[in-house]
Structure formats: structure tokens, C-alpha cells
Design a protein around this motif. Structure first.
Motif, PDB file in Angstrom:
ATOM      1  N   ASN A 177      -3.857 -12.875   0.688  1.00 16.59           N
ATOM      2  CA  ASN A 177      -4.465 -13.416   2.161  1.00 16.59           C
ATOM      3  C   ASN A 177      -5.309 -14.321   2.712  1.00 16.59           C
ATOM      4  O   ASN A 177      -6.281 -13.893   3.039  1.00 16.59           O
ATOM      5  CB  ASN A 177      -4.160 -12.168   2.283  1.00 16.59           C
ATOM      6  CG  ASN A 177      -3.492 -12.584   4.070  1.00 16.59           C
ATOM      7  OD1 ASN A 177      -2.975 -13.189   4.771  1.00 16.59           O
ATOM      8  ND2 ASN A 177      -4.276 -11.638   5.136  1.00 16.59           N
ATOM      9  N   VAL A 178      -6.175 -14.919   1.645  1.00 17.27           N
ATOM     10  CA  VAL A 178      -6.966 -16.379   2.225  1.00 17.27           C
ATOM     11  C   VAL A 178      -6.680 -17.156   2.749  1.00 17.27           C
ATOM     12  O   VAL A 178      -5.107 -17.364   2.445  1.00 17.27           O
ATOM     13  CB  VAL A 178      -7.428 -16.790   0.212  1.00 17.27           C
ATOM     14  CG1 VAL A 178      -8.603 -17.592   0.911  1.00 17.27           C
ATOM     15  CG2 VAL A 178      -7.793 -16.009  -0.527  1.00 17.27           C
ATOM     16  N   THR A 179      -7.138 -17.585   3.556  1.00 13.25           N
ATOM     17  CA  THR A 179      -7.390 -18.643   4.897  1.00 13.25           C
ATOM     18  C   THR A 179      -8.172 -19.434   4.461  1.00 13.25           C
ATOM     19  O   THR A 179      -9.224 -19.429   3.721  1.00 13.25           O
ATOM     20  CB  THR A 179      -6.839 -18.346   6.041  1.00 13.25           C
ATOM     21  OG1 THR A 179      -8.745 -18.074   5.907  1.00 13.25           O
ATOM     22  CG2 THR A 179      -6.644 -17.213   6.438  1.00 13.25           C
ATOM     23  N   PRO A 180      -8.472 -20.874   5.234  1.00 13.06           N
ATOM     24  CA  PRO A 180      -9.746 -22.025   5.268  1.00 13.06           C
ATOM     25  C   PRO A 180     -10.303 -21.542   5.482  1.00 13.06           C
ATOM     26  O   PRO A 180     -12.004 -21.636   5.143  1.00 13.06           O
ATOM     27  CB  PRO A 180      -8.675 -23.135   6.232  1.00 13.06           C
ATOM     28  CG  PRO A 180      -7.004 -22.668   5.690  1.00 13.06           C
ATOM     29  CD  PRO A 180      -7.295 -21.666   5.775  1.00 13.06           C
ATOM     30  N   ASN A 199       1.128  -8.313   3.585  1.00 13.84           N
ATOM     31  CA  ASN A 199       1.710  -9.034   3.998  1.00 13.84           C
ATOM     32  C   ASN A 199       0.575 -10.879   3.771  1.00 13.84           C
ATOM     33  O   ASN A 199      -0.947 -10.215   3.655  1.00 13.84           O
ATOM     34  CB  ASN A 199       2.094  -9.634   5.116  1.00 13.84           C
ATOM     35  CG  ASN A 199       3.907  -8.570   5.310  1.00 13.84           C
ATOM     36  OD1 ASN A 199       3.972  -8.440   4.181  1.00 13.84           O
ATOM     37  ND2 ASN A 199       4.057  -8.268   5.932  1.00 13.84           N
ATOM     38  N   LEU A 200       1.312 -11.909   3.746  1.00 16.51           N
ATOM     39  CA  LEU A 200       0.322 -12.909   4.149  1.00 16.51           C
ATOM     40  C   LEU A 200       0.848 -13.793   4.818  1.00 16.51           C
ATOM     41  O   LEU A 200       2.034 -13.611   5.825  1.00 16.51           O
ATOM     42  CB  LEU A 200       0.618 -14.205   2.989  1.00 16.51           C
ATOM     43  CG  LEU A 200       0.869 -14.119   1.600  1.00 16.51           C
ATOM     44  CD1 LEU A 200       1.275 -14.871   0.633  1.00 16.51           C
ATOM     45  CD2 LEU A 200      -1.158 -14.340   1.156  1.00 16.51           C
ATOM     46  N   GLY A 201      -0.518 -13.889   6.086  1.00 12.48           N
ATOM     47  CA  GLY A 201      -0.409 -14.673   6.872  1.00 12.48           C
ATOM     48  C   GLY A 201       0.280 -15.995   6.565  1.00 12.48           C
ATOM     49  O   GLY A 201       0.186 -16.285   5.868  1.00 12.48           O
ATOM     50  N   ASN A 202       0.540 -16.549   8.084  1.00 22.24           N
ATOM     51  CA  ASN A 202       0.896 -18.113   7.622  1.00 22.24           C
ATOM     52  C   ASN A 202       0.326 -18.749   7.724  1.00 22.24           C
ATOM     53  O   ASN A 202      -1.011 -19.105   7.980  1.00 22.24           O
ATOM     54  CB  ASN A 202       1.080 -18.047   9.564  1.00 22.24           C
ATOM     55  CG  ASN A 202       2.675 -17.638   9.875  1.00 22.24           C
ATOM     56  OD1 ASN A 202       2.392 -17.247  11.090  1.00 22.24           O
ATOM     57  ND2 ASN A 202       3.197 -18.039   9.599  1.00 22.24           N
ATOM     58  N   ALA A 203       0.271 -19.799   6.591  1.00 24.52           N
ATOM     59  CA  ALA A 203      -0.476 -20.732   5.750  1.00 24.52           C
ATOM     60  C   ALA A 203      -1.394 -20.359   5.315  1.00 24.52           C
ATOM     61  O   ALA A 203      -2.196 -21.003   4.254  1.00 24.52           O
ATOM     62  CB  ALA A 203      -1.074 -21.586   6.422  1.00 24.52           C
ATOM     63  N   ALA A 204      -1.470 -18.427   4.889  1.00 21.82           N
ATOM     64  CA  ALA A 204      -2.075 -18.239   3.771  1.00 21.82           C
ATOM     65  C   ALA A 204      -1.828 -17.964   2.016  1.00 21.82           C
ATOM     66  O   ALA A 204      -0.429 -18.339   2.358  1.00 21.82           O
ATOM     67  CB  ALA A 204      -3.114 -16.811   4.335  1.00 21.82           C
TER      68      ALA A 204
END
Length: 205
Positions: free
Chosen positions: A195-198, A172-177
Motif C-alpha cells: 500500500n505504497v503511494t507517492p 486493501n490497496l488504496g486507489n493508485a497505490a
């Protein structure tokens, strides 16, 4: 071309572990902060030549609006990018699901689908997500950024790159990822990052 698939920021139902599906649930304060952080990160990669398209549900729309403002562009809405409908499971606790649908919960955990009233199955979600992303990719003059939801985004990406749907071959993608895919032509896709995040943006794939 590059295509970015972004999940909306956090909602109260995410915090409580409730399935949202077609229910229109707003972002929390933390969700808005996540959307702002993701917007700033993506603004360092993309610009106003990016086509931004979103699910009509408010949690996705608010996330897309934040990203579009950061990029200096507008937002298009496509209902095909909405979350999977969970029918009778929307808004109830995990304990209620377990108590009332024990066999269906077991099937859902194993295969990702369940015979529950109103539950939208994999093949339907895949079809509408793939159709929408392919069509917008054809129309975009630069990069494409799609804002969607956890389950529909995952199933849509599995469909684009040809992964089977009978189990979770993609996390799954995380929130805002977000995930980044490259598209060479219709039906010819590669998943480059997932699933990249800042916080993880600078890490090697």
C-alpha cells in the motif's frame, strides 16, 4: 526479481461506495490525477525494461497506460487480472445489500466471501491471479508491473505469499497505490512493501 502490483485510480463508484467487480467503470478526474502521480513516482524507480500487464477493465487499463507512457514501454492485457465478480451486488448501495442479503453481508465481512448469485469466490480469484502473475514473472526480462483491482490484487498477493484466505490477513490497496514483492523462483515470494503511494514512497518499510 521485483514485481509491483498496482491498483487502479479512483472511480465514481469508489466515491459512492459501490462494488464494481466486472462492471466497466471509468476513472474520475481525481483518478486520472492519481494515476499520473503514481506514474511519475514509479518512473523514478523503474524504466522501459519493465513489463507492464493490466486487467482489461477500463479503470485499470487507463492507469496502466499512464504508467507505461511514463516508463516508455507498452502494455499487455490479461483477463485473469480483472476484478472479482460481485454478481448481484455490483452497482447497488450498501443499504440495498444489507436489506436484501443480511446474512450474506455478515459472512462477507467476516470471511470475504458470500453466497450471492454471480459472486466469484476466493479460491477462483486466487487461482487465476496467481497463475497470471507467475506466468508473466517467468516471461519478464526485467521488473514486472501488474495493474489490477482492490479485491483481486489482495487475494492474489495472499495466494502468492501463502497467507490464508479465510479472513483479511492483508489490507486493501488504496486507489493508485502499489505493493512490491520479490520473487526468487516459482512459488517463492516475499511481500516487501504494501500500500505504497507517492506520498509514502520515501518512508521506511
Amino acid at each position: 526479481m521485483d514485481v509491483y502490483v498496482v491498483r487502479h485510480g479512483q472511480t465514481e463508484w469508489n466515491v459512492k461506495g459501490l462494488l464494481q467487480g466486472s462492471s466497466d467503470v471509468e476513472l474520475t478526474e481525481a483518478g486520472h490525477a492519481q494515476a499520473a502521480a503514481t506514474s511519475a513516482a514509479l518512473a523514478g524507480i523503474l524504466d522501459s525494461n519493465t513489463t507492464v500487464v493490466t486487467s482489461p477493465l477500463v479503470r485499470a487499463r487507463d492507469t496502466a497506460d499512464a504508467i507505461a507512457r511514463a516508463l516508455g514501454t507498452g502494455v499487455e492485457v490479461d483477463a485473469r487480472l480483472r476484478e472479482r465478480a460481485y454478481g448481484a451486488w455490483e452497482g447497488i448501495t450498501p443499504e440495498e445489500r444489507e436489506s436484501n442479503w443480511p446474512e450474506e453481508v455478515k459472512a462477507w465481512r467476516t470471511y470475504g466471501s458470500a453466497d450471492v448469485p454471480g459472486f466469484e469466490h476466493h479460491d477462483i480469484v486466487r487461482q487465476r491471479m496467481v497463475e497470471a502473475i507467475e506466468e508473466w514473472a517467468e516471461r519478464a526480462q526485467g521488473p514486472l508491473l501488474v495493474v489490477s483491482h482492490g479485491s483481486s490484487a489482495r487475494v492474489g498477493m495472499q495466494g502468492l505469499v501463502g497467507l490464508p484466505l479465510d479472513h483479511r490477513t492483508l489490507g486493501n490497496l488504496g486507489n493508485a497505490a502499489w505493493s512490491r514483492l520479490t520473487r526468487r523462483s516459482r512459488g517463492d515470494w516475499t511481500l516487501e512493501r504494501h500500500n505504497v503511494t507517492p506520498e509514502t514512497l520515501g518512508e521506511k518499510p
